[in-house]
Design an enzyme around this catalytic site. Structure first.
Site, PDB file in Angstrom:
ATOM      1  N   ASP A 474       0.833  -1.205   0.000  1.00  0.00           N
ATOM      2  CA  ASP A 474       0.000   0.000   0.000  1.00  0.00           C
ATOM      3  C   ASP A 474       0.867   1.254   0.000  1.00  0.00           C
ATOM      4  O   ASP A 474       2.064   1.205   0.305  1.00  0.00           O
ATOM      5  CB  ASP A 474      -0.894  -0.018   1.248  1.00  0.00           C
ATOM      6  N   ASP A 542     -10.895   1.959  -3.185  1.00  0.00           N
ATOM      7  CA  ASP A 542     -11.466   1.486  -1.922  1.00  0.00           C
ATOM      8  C   ASP A 542     -12.988   1.439  -2.014  1.00  0.00           C
ATOM      9  O   ASP A 542     -13.648   0.863  -1.156  1.00  0.00           O
ATOM     10  CB  ASP A 542     -11.056   2.409  -0.766  1.00  0.00           C
TER      11      ASP A 542
HETATM   12  C1  GLA Z   1      -5.779   1.891   2.205  1.00  0.00           C
HETATM   13  C2  GLA Z   1      -6.174   0.709   1.340  1.00  0.00           C
HETATM   14  C3  GLA Z   1      -7.208  -0.125   2.060  1.00  0.00           C
HETATM   15  C4  GLA Z   1      -6.676  -0.573   3.396  1.00  0.00           C
HETATM   16  C5  GLA Z   1      -6.222   0.619   4.214  1.00  0.00           C
HETATM   17  C6  GLA Z   1      -5.509   0.185   5.471  1.00  0.00           C
HETATM   18  O1  GLA Z   1      -6.825   2.795   2.334  1.00  0.00           O
HETATM   19  O2  GLA Z   1      -6.647   1.143   0.098  1.00  0.00           O
HETATM   20  O3  GLA Z   1      -7.562  -1.243   1.273  1.00  0.00           O
HETATM   21  O4  GLA Z   1      -5.603  -1.464   3.202  1.00  0.00           O
HETATM   22  O5  GLA Z   1      -5.336   1.456   3.468  1.00  0.00           O
HETATM   23  O6  GLA Z   1      -5.097   1.250   6.255  1.00  0.00           O
END
Ligand code: GLA
Length: 730
Positions: A474, A542
């Protein structure tokens, strides 16, 4: 006087539209259907005289007039294959430099070129240019992927001047396209709202797609676009170019309709705050710009890119992928060993291959219990996970599934031991307040020590847990405070960051070539073919609301293949689980739900869906995508995947409008089938307790019929999503 002037203008016009002169060299970069042709005149000027459909007879490229010019361009450079700034150029340059002696101009003349087969179906053409007055060389590379109709283009820059040269701009590609009208489709958005398309007609002057966010560079605007010639982009007809820059940092793509009404395109690293000092003898390599040209609409253009990506770019593009259960939305930061081991069992019950542990498992002095602390301290939190990751891997395997893990290796929380120990490893400005994005800072990947540290984060986890089955990488912050304590060239920061990142990824990929890795950036903040050299898949957004995803995935599908597109079934949105599952199946299926909260029918449906997915995944991943009905144009979105031998297809249709009577009122015409083959149509993913009238009908239909008359999937308010499978009946 005025007659003399008119005759002069006429003479100039005739001269400028004349065929090439004898002795001109023509360099044709050709795929099966496309050609990019560079002409070199007697003064060794390289110009683009054709970009479009390939001619049957390459000799005829010499007959192409000027460059489609509709008048005099004064400079002879509007269509330069790589426009140098200074000197006589009047328009947007591809390259701008200041020589060692302070001379701010560049002249680039042809030296030689060569073409060689790199692999079966791949030809690399190299065009060498140099400045006649300075020991300054630019080399243009064009890799033509024959069968996929994709051209990959990049540039290298080198000099042997006595002192350093400053590169102010250094594009990857410079193209020239004459047409009557130009329609640009570009995409924009923000977190959870990625890839909104806008199509606009380009008029004289410049339109820029650009980002200055450093990391998470595509948050507002990705480096992918469509340009349609003469008419707005159509799915199956008309000339369309799909282009994308393979770079995970600041980019600039300039579209300039020149004074002759021809389209100039310059794509590359963003020159913003990025003057690059090149020492003598060193080579600067730009990232690749990739494009495909189609004379049969954006459908063909996307299929070209998908085929190319699967075969040549994405790791294991022809291989397998794992289905998974992620705990992010199920638990957020609130979990412990007990909860997790219960989730492993749930994952097994559901039928997925792997459990993916998300954010929140690390940090002790500053536990990662929310997004305000702990990033950088990659040790298991002893309260949540007293027995460590190794225990979890084993427990998951005992439960019958593999284990994967979330990492955010490029970032650090100000509240972390890492920051306390290494404040100089962080990008921040002296004498300035620190600005945080999601309460975090970016590590200085331009520093080789930090690169080693970032490499070791992943390497340690995998070395300690050799059966680990998945990494989610990430990246949740943009670059604020753009300054490195150790980089002696402040304006190299943005470029060196991405190169540092690629260096780490390259090392990891070399060491763990088959480890599945998800490219995530707070949703789809980093989706490009530079990073996708190292990642088997990406996280588009997301936002997993089923209805929203129809649109988001629709737009990513112009550039990226379904095998690389991670779609998870979650609790977002108001759509029933069937709708959300059907949508998530159009890519790499995963789950992020509390399995134990599913009712009996929901669980039964999901278990069956995973089994069905196993049966059809190869058609979805390796087949050709045909978009049938756009959610932007009607009440129903419809798209299908057809296997290469055209013996199987899977067809998805969704209701995208809730108005009275909205639905598929008429048959939808299919695409991509074999007209001579006969197909049976069967509905998949039927919700327990419901029946499909489609499955009562044993009629077979020819591909010809299905593509001419069509078939009604019967989408309506009661059947908001329908998945049909077509199988050749022999
Ligand atoms: C980001 C990612 C999510 C999740 C969060 C965790 O927003 O896109 O899928 O992994 O971080 O903090």
């Amino acid at each position: 006087m005025s007659r003399l002037f008119t005759s002069l203008v006429l003479l100039l016009l005739i001269m400028s539209t004349a065929w090439s002169a004898p002795g001109d060299i023509h360099i044709a970069i050709e795929t099966n259907r496309t050609a990019l042709v560079i002409r070199v005149d007697k003064d060794q000027n390289p110009t683009i005289v054709h970009l479009g459909q390939r001619l049957n007879n390459a000799d005829e490229y010499a007959q192409i007039a000027g460059n489609g010019k509709r008048g005099e361009d004064y400079t002879g450079l509007y269509n330069s294959a790589y426009t140098p700034a200074g000197g006589r150029n009047l328009l947007e340059p591809a390259i701008q430099v200041t020589h060692a002696d302070g001379n701010p101009s560049l002249d680039l003349r042809y030296v030689r070129h060569e073409s060689k087969a790199e692999a079966s179906g791949v030809t690399l053409t190299t065009v060498y240019l140099k400045d006649p007055q300075y020991p300054f060389d630019v080399t243009l590379y064009y890799k033509a992927y024959q069968h996929e109709d994709v051209i990959e283009q990049w540039t290298t820059i080198r000099h042997t001047e006595k002192k350093n040269v400053v590169l102010h701009k250094y594009a990857s590609a410079n193209l020239y396209i004459p047409a009557h009208k130009y329609y640009l489709t570009h995409f924009h958005g923000d977190w959870a709202n990625e890839m909104n398309p806008t199509e606009e007609r380009l008029t004289e002057g410049m339109k820029l797609l650009d980002t200055k966010l450093g990391t998470r560079a595509d948050l507002f605007q990705p480096p992918s676009f469509l340009v349609a010639l003469n008419q707005p982009a159509q799915e199956d007809e008309g000339e369309v170019m799909a282009g994308t820059l393979a770079w995970s940092g600041n980019y600039q793509i300039a579209f300039e309709v020149d004074p002759l009404h021809n389209l100039r395109l310059m794509a590359g690293i963003n020159p913003y705050a990025s003057a690059y000092t090149l020492t003598p003898g060193k080579e600067f390599v730009t990232p690749s710009f990739l494009f495909t040209y189609s004379s049969t609409g954006k459908g063909t253009a996307s299929r070209n890119l998908h085929r190319w990506a699967r075969k040549f770019r994405i790791p294991q593009g022809k291989g397998n992928r794992v289905t998974l259960l992620n705990n992010w939305e199920a638990t957020f930061f609130d979990f412990n060993e007990e909860k997790l081991t219960a989730l492993f069992k749930d994952g097994k019950k559901l039928g997925v291959d792997l459990f993916l542990l998300d954010d929140g498992w690390f940090g002790n002095k500053y536990p990662r219990n929310d997004d305000r602390a702990g990033l950088g301290d990659w040790q298991e939190n002893v309260k949540k996970l007293p027995h460590g990751l190794g225990y979890l891997v084993k427990e998951a395997e005992k439960a019958g599934i593999k284990f994967g893990i979330w990492l955010e290796p490029e970032m650090v929380s100000p509240k972390s031991e890492l920051y306390e120990k290494h404040p100089d490893w962080v990008l921040k400005l002296p004498n300035r307040q620190e600005y945080y994005f999601r309460n975090q800072l970016v590590l200085d990947l331009t520093n080789p020590k930090v690169q080693d540290f970032v490499f070791s984060i992943v390497d340690n986890v995998v070395t300690k847990n050799p059966t680990l089955g998945y990494i989610k990488w990430d990246c949740n912050a943009v670059i604020y405070n753009a300054f490195s304590a150790t980089n002696s060239n402040p304006s190299h920061l943005y470029v060196d960051y991405v190169q540092g990142l690629y260096n780490v990824m390259e090392r990891l990929h070399t060491k763990y070539p088959t480890l599945p890795m998800m490219l995530c950036s707070g949703g789809g903040g980093r989706v490009d073919y530079g990073a996708l050299r190292y990642f088997t898949e990406f996280w588009p957004s997301d936002n997993t609301d089923g209805l929203e995803r129809v649109f988001i995935q629709w737009n990513y599908s112009y550039f990226f293949p379904s095998i690389a597109t991670c779609n998870h079934v979650t609790d977002w949105g108001k759509q029933p689980i069937k709708f959300r599952t059907d949508v998530a199946m159009m890519g790499k299926l995963g789950y992020d739900i509390v399995v134990s909260k599913l009712d009996e029918k929901e669980l039964q449906f999901s278990q069956q869906a995973l089994k069905t997915y196993e049966q059809i995944k190869n058609v979805l991943w390796q087949g050709d995508l045909f978009r049938l009905a756009s959610p932007y144009e009607g009440d129903v979105a419809s798209l299908m995947y057809v296997s290469e031998p055209k013996d199987r297809a899977v067809w998805f249709s969704y209701l995208t409008n809730n108005r009275y009577k909205a639905g598929s009122l008429a048959p939808i015409r299919l695409k991509g089938l074999d007209p001579a083959k006969k197909y049976t149509v069967r509905e998949l993913n039927i919700y327990p307790g419901t029946k499909s009238s489609i499955n009562d009908d044993a009629t077979t239909y020819s591909g010809n019929y299905l593509m001419t008359v069509g078939f009604n999937p019967k989408v309506d308010a009661r059947r908001t999503s329908v998945v049909l499978e077509l199988t050749e009946s022999k």
